[in-house]
Design a protein around this motif. Structure first.
Motif, PDB file in Angstrom:
ATOM      1  N   ARG A 125       3.346   0.032   1.838  1.00  0.00           N
ATOM      2  CA  ARG A 125       3.657   0.900   2.903  1.00  0.00           C
ATOM      3  C   ARG A 125       5.069   0.584   3.360  1.00  0.00           C
ATOM      4  O   ARG A 125       5.114  -0.569   3.279  1.00  0.00           O
ATOM      5  N   PRO A 162       4.139  -1.866   7.748  1.00  0.00           N
ATOM      6  CA  PRO A 162       2.772  -2.446   7.845  1.00  0.00           C
ATOM      7  C   PRO A 162       2.216  -2.072   9.024  1.00  0.00           C
ATOM      8  O   PRO A 162       2.827  -2.506   9.965  1.00  0.00           O
ATOM      9  N   ASP A 211      -2.443  -5.856  10.111  1.00  0.00           N
ATOM     10  CA  ASP A 211      -2.291  -6.419   8.731  1.00  0.00           C
ATOM     11  C   ASP A 211      -1.585  -7.522   9.067  1.00  0.00           C
ATOM     12  O   ASP A 211      -1.745  -8.698   8.357  1.00  0.00           O
ATOM     13  N   VAL A 257       2.375  -4.369   2.666  1.00  0.00           N
ATOM     14  CA  VAL A 257       1.013  -4.140   2.597  1.00  0.00           C
ATOM     15  C   VAL A 257       0.898  -3.040   1.603  1.00  0.00           C
ATOM     16  O   VAL A 257       1.547  -2.232   1.624  1.00  0.00           O
ATOM     17  N   ARG A 270      -4.318  -1.042   1.887  1.00  0.00           N
ATOM     18  CA  ARG A 270      -4.295  -1.934   2.599  1.00  0.00           C
ATOM     19  C   ARG A 270      -5.214  -3.256   2.191  1.00  0.00           C
ATOM     20  O   ARG A 270      -5.649  -3.914   2.786  1.00  0.00           O
ATOM     21  N   GLY A 311      -1.223  -7.507  -0.159  1.00  0.00           N
ATOM     22  CA  GLY A 311      -0.094  -7.641   0.552  1.00  0.00           C
ATOM     23  C   GLY A 311       0.742  -8.959   0.384  1.00  0.00           C
ATOM     24  O   GLY A 311       0.039  -9.839  -0.475  1.00  0.00           O
ATOM     25  N   ILE A 345     -10.649  -3.404   4.317  1.00  0.00           N
ATOM     26  CA  ILE A 345      -9.667  -3.523   5.243  1.00  0.00           C
ATOM     27  C   ILE A 345     -10.400  -4.115   6.466  1.00  0.00           C
ATOM     28  O   ILE A 345     -11.741  -3.898   6.712  1.00  0.00           O
TER      29      ILE A 345
END
Length: 153
Positions: free
Chosen positions: A4, A7, A11, A84, A88, A91, A124
């Motif tokens: 990503r 992030p 996160d 991340v 998700r 990371g 997540i």
């Protein structure tokens, strides 16, 4: 793995919570409380060995050689950076710390450093668990602290 670009705040905040939890464990010299923050099969770069595999070995070869010798360990939590994965579930967190180290004669020195932590989780929103750590002192910082403290100090 596709990362990503930005992030999600949740996160990064979960990474900050992980770093804060580790900070609390280090300052309390509480190895048992620190274990759940790390995967059993983690791999770390170590000060005292090139690679350290398995959480029990990291505790024995790293944590027990450092945590009782330093004081006032503190992450710069506002500055935590993270990358991340798109799903998700993995990371990388990066942070800087400050702490007090001690010379053999007991005098204090600034013991600062940085860490890169690879994280994973099963879903997540679950807490991050460290699967890899690389912690290093800033240049010029003595490699060994000679303090002897317990969590009660």
């Amino acid at each position: 793995m596709i990362l990503r670009r930005e992030p999600l705040p949740d996160d990064i905040e979960a990474m900050r919570r992980w770093f804060k939890s580790l900070e609390d464990c280090v300052n309390a010299v509480d190895f048992a409380a620190g274990r759940p923050l790390f995967a059993k099969d983690m791999i770390a770069f170590g000060t005292f060995s090139d690679f350290v595999a398995e959480r029990d070995a990291v505790e024995r070869e790293q944590w027990r050689n450092v945590w009782p010798t330093i004081r006032r360990f503190h992450w710069r939590l506002a500055d935590v950076k993270g990358i991340v994965s798109a799903d998700r579930l993995s990371g990388t967190g990066m942070a800087v710390w400050d702490s007090d180290g001690f010379h053999p004669d007991g005098t204090r020195f600034d013991r600062r450093g940085r860490a890169t932590v690879a994280f994973a989780r099963h879903q997540i929103g679950a807490p991050w668990v460290a699967v890899h750590t690389h912690m290093s002192l800033f240049r010029g910082t003595p490699a060994v602290s000679h303090g002897r403290f317990s969590g009660a100090d």
